[in-house]
Motif scaffolding. Structure first.
Motif, PDB file in Angstrom:
ATOM      1  N   UNK A 134       0.824  -1.209   0.000  1.00 31.08           N
ATOM      2  CA  UNK A 134       0.000   0.000   0.000  1.00 31.08           C
ATOM      3  C   UNK A 134       0.858   1.260   0.000  1.00 31.08           C
ATOM      4  N   UNK A 135       2.084   1.168   0.474  1.00 27.49           N
ATOM      5  CA  UNK A 135       2.969   2.337   0.480  1.00 27.49           C
ATOM      6  C   UNK A 135       3.815   2.433  -0.785  1.00 27.49           C
ATOM      7  N   UNK A 136       3.629   1.495  -1.719  1.00 24.07           N
ATOM      8  CA  UNK A 136       4.341   1.561  -2.991  1.00 24.07           C
ATOM      9  C   UNK A 136       5.619   0.755  -3.049  1.00 24.07           C
ATOM     10  N   UNK A 137       5.970   0.030  -1.992  1.00 26.66           N
ATOM     11  CA  UNK A 137       7.160  -0.819  -2.025  1.00 26.66           C
ATOM     12  C   UNK A 137       6.878  -2.058  -2.863  1.00 26.66           C
ATOM     13  N   UNK A 138       7.885  -2.510  -3.606  1.00 31.46           N
ATOM     14  CA  UNK A 138       7.773  -3.789  -4.281  1.00 31.46           C
ATOM     15  C   UNK A 138       7.852  -4.895  -3.247  1.00 31.46           C
ATOM     16  N   UNK A 139       7.147  -5.993  -3.494  1.00 34.62           N
ATOM     17  CA  UNK A 139       7.182  -7.135  -2.584  1.00 34.62           C
ATOM     18  C   UNK A 139       7.638  -8.359  -3.369  1.00 34.62           C
ATOM     19  N   UNK A 140       8.675  -9.002  -2.835  1.00 37.78           N
ATOM     20  CA  UNK A 140       9.183 -10.252  -3.396  1.00 37.78           C
ATOM     21  C   UNK A 140       9.141 -11.292  -2.283  1.00 37.78           C
ATOM     22  N   UNK A 141       9.303 -12.540  -2.647  1.00 39.59           N
ATOM     23  CA  UNK A 141       9.311 -13.609  -1.653  1.00 39.59           C
ATOM     24  C   UNK A 141      10.671 -14.302  -1.685  1.00 39.59           C
ATOM     25  N   UNK A 142      11.189 -14.551  -0.502  1.00 41.89           N
ATOM     26  CA  UNK A 142      12.412 -15.339  -0.359  1.00 41.89           C
ATOM     27  C   UNK A 142      12.140 -16.371   0.721  1.00 41.89           C
ATOM     28  N   UNK A 143      12.028 -17.628   0.328  1.00 42.55           N
ATOM     29  CA  UNK A 143      11.623 -18.658   1.277  1.00 42.55           C
ATOM     30  C   UNK A 143      10.226 -18.349   1.764  1.00 42.55           C
ATOM     31  N   UNK A 144      10.061 -18.271   3.085  1.00 44.92           N
ATOM     32  CA  UNK A 144       8.745 -17.980   3.650  1.00 44.92           C
ATOM     33  C   UNK A 144       8.582 -16.494   3.982  1.00 44.92           C
ATOM     34  N   UNK A 145       9.531 -15.681   3.588  1.00 46.35           N
ATOM     35  CA  UNK A 145       9.478 -14.254   3.943  1.00 46.35           C
ATOM     36  C   UNK A 145       9.112 -13.368   2.771  1.00 46.35           C
ATOM     37  N   UNK A 154      15.640  -7.744   9.123  1.00 48.81           N
ATOM     38  CA  UNK A 154      14.783  -8.928   9.096  1.00 48.81           C
ATOM     39  C   UNK A 154      13.907  -8.877  10.343  1.00 48.81           C
ATOM     40  N   UNK A 155      12.589  -8.882  10.143  1.00 52.93           N
ATOM     41  CA  UNK A 155      11.654  -8.810  11.267  1.00 52.93           C
ATOM     42  C   UNK A 155      11.719 -10.101  12.076  1.00 52.93           C
ATOM     43  N   UNK A 156      11.577  -9.966  13.374  1.00 54.69           N
ATOM     44  CA  UNK A 156      11.602 -11.138  14.254  1.00 54.69           C
ATOM     45  C   UNK A 156      10.206 -11.704  14.479  1.00 54.69           C
ATOM     46  N   UNK A 157       9.211 -10.829  14.503  1.00 56.17           N
ATOM     47  CA  UNK A 157       7.857 -11.258  14.844  1.00 56.17           C
ATOM     48  C   UNK A 157       7.026 -11.675  13.641  1.00 56.17           C
ATOM     49  N   UNK A 158       7.403 -11.218  12.456  1.00 60.49           N
ATOM     50  CA  UNK A 158       6.642 -11.557  11.252  1.00 60.49           C
ATOM     51  C   UNK A 158       7.611 -12.033  10.184  1.00 60.49           C
ATOM     52  N   UNK A 159       7.102 -12.762   9.232  1.00 59.81           N
ATOM     53  CA  UNK A 159       7.947 -13.292   8.152  1.00 59.81           C
ATOM     54  C   UNK A 159       8.171 -12.206   7.100  1.00 59.81           C
ATOM     55  N   UNK A 160       8.944 -11.175   7.500  1.00 67.33           N
ATOM     56  CA  UNK A 160       9.208 -10.037   6.623  1.00 67.33           C
ATOM     57  C   UNK A 160      10.670  -9.647   6.690  1.00 67.33           C
ATOM     58  N   UNK A 161      11.100  -9.027   5.608  1.00 70.16           N
ATOM     59  CA  UNK A 161      12.425  -8.413   5.577  1.00 70.16           C
ATOM     60  C   UNK A 161      12.302  -7.130   4.769  1.00 70.16           C
ATOM     61  N   UNK A 162      13.264  -6.243   4.973  1.00 73.04           N
ATOM     62  CA  UNK A 162      13.253  -4.941   4.308  1.00 73.04           C
ATOM     63  C   UNK A 162      14.594  -4.761   3.629  1.00 73.04           C
TER      64      UNK A 162
END
Length: 174
Positions: free
Chosen positions: A18-29, A49-57
């Motif tokens: 929603x903020x315009x960032x591209x989203x890719x997947x790497x493994x489960x993140x 790399x987020x600890x609480x959610x399967x996200x990275x920036x």
């Protein structure tokens, strides 16, 4: 597949936040990449790399295969043009592609199906209101915004999406 800050990856961007960032997947993140667009193959550096959610920036380092709608930024302050402002995350897409991506974000994020968006009367100089921060100190006052993801100011002098009336008002205040 574990990720760590500083790691470099090649990714395929499949969606946009929603903020315009591209989203890719790497493994489960999910990896959020400002400046990347769906369909692009990009090289990134993982910042956090987020600890609480399967996200990275990540930071976009290279576009290996660009969207056909990618263009040079019309703004000298655009982060993707080497500047500091990150206020217009889609500015490096041609305007019709920006509208379609916004429609897709509304559908994915909120489940809304909206008719094709109308083009603004002018591609640039359309913003009629803007929030600004003051910085620079006494006798050197400047108006700007926060650099994306920081508490560092970025000058908004010459913003290409601000209506000329806003640009003149900010200049007179400075």
């Amino acid at each position: 597949m574990s990720l760590r800050a500083g790691q470099r990856l090649a990714l395929h961007v499949t969606a946009s936040s929603a903020s315009g960032d591209g989203i890719a997947t790497h493994g489960d993140r999910e990896v959020f990449v400002p400046g990347a667009f769906p369909g692009e193959h990009v090289g990134v550096r993982i910042d956090a790399v987020a600890r609480q959610r399967a996200r990275a920036f990540a930071t976009l380092e290279a576009v290996h295969e660009a969207s056909p709608a990618r263009r040079e930024s019309p703004c000298i302050e655009s982060a993707r043009a080497g500047g500091r402002c990150g206020g217009c995350p889609l500015i490096t897409l041609e305007e019709p592609a920006q509208r379609e991506l916004k429609r897709a974000m509304l559908r994915v994020t909120h489940g809304l199906e909206v008719a094709p968006l109308e083009a603004p009367p002018a591609e640039l100089g359309y913003r009629l209101s803007a929030k600004r921060i003051a910085f620079g100190g006494a006798g050197r006052a400047r108006l700007g915004s926060w650099q994306r993801g920081t508490q560092r100011p970025a000058s908004m002098a010459g913003c290409v999406v601000d209506h000329p009336t806003l640009t003149r008002a900010a200049a007179s205040l400075e």
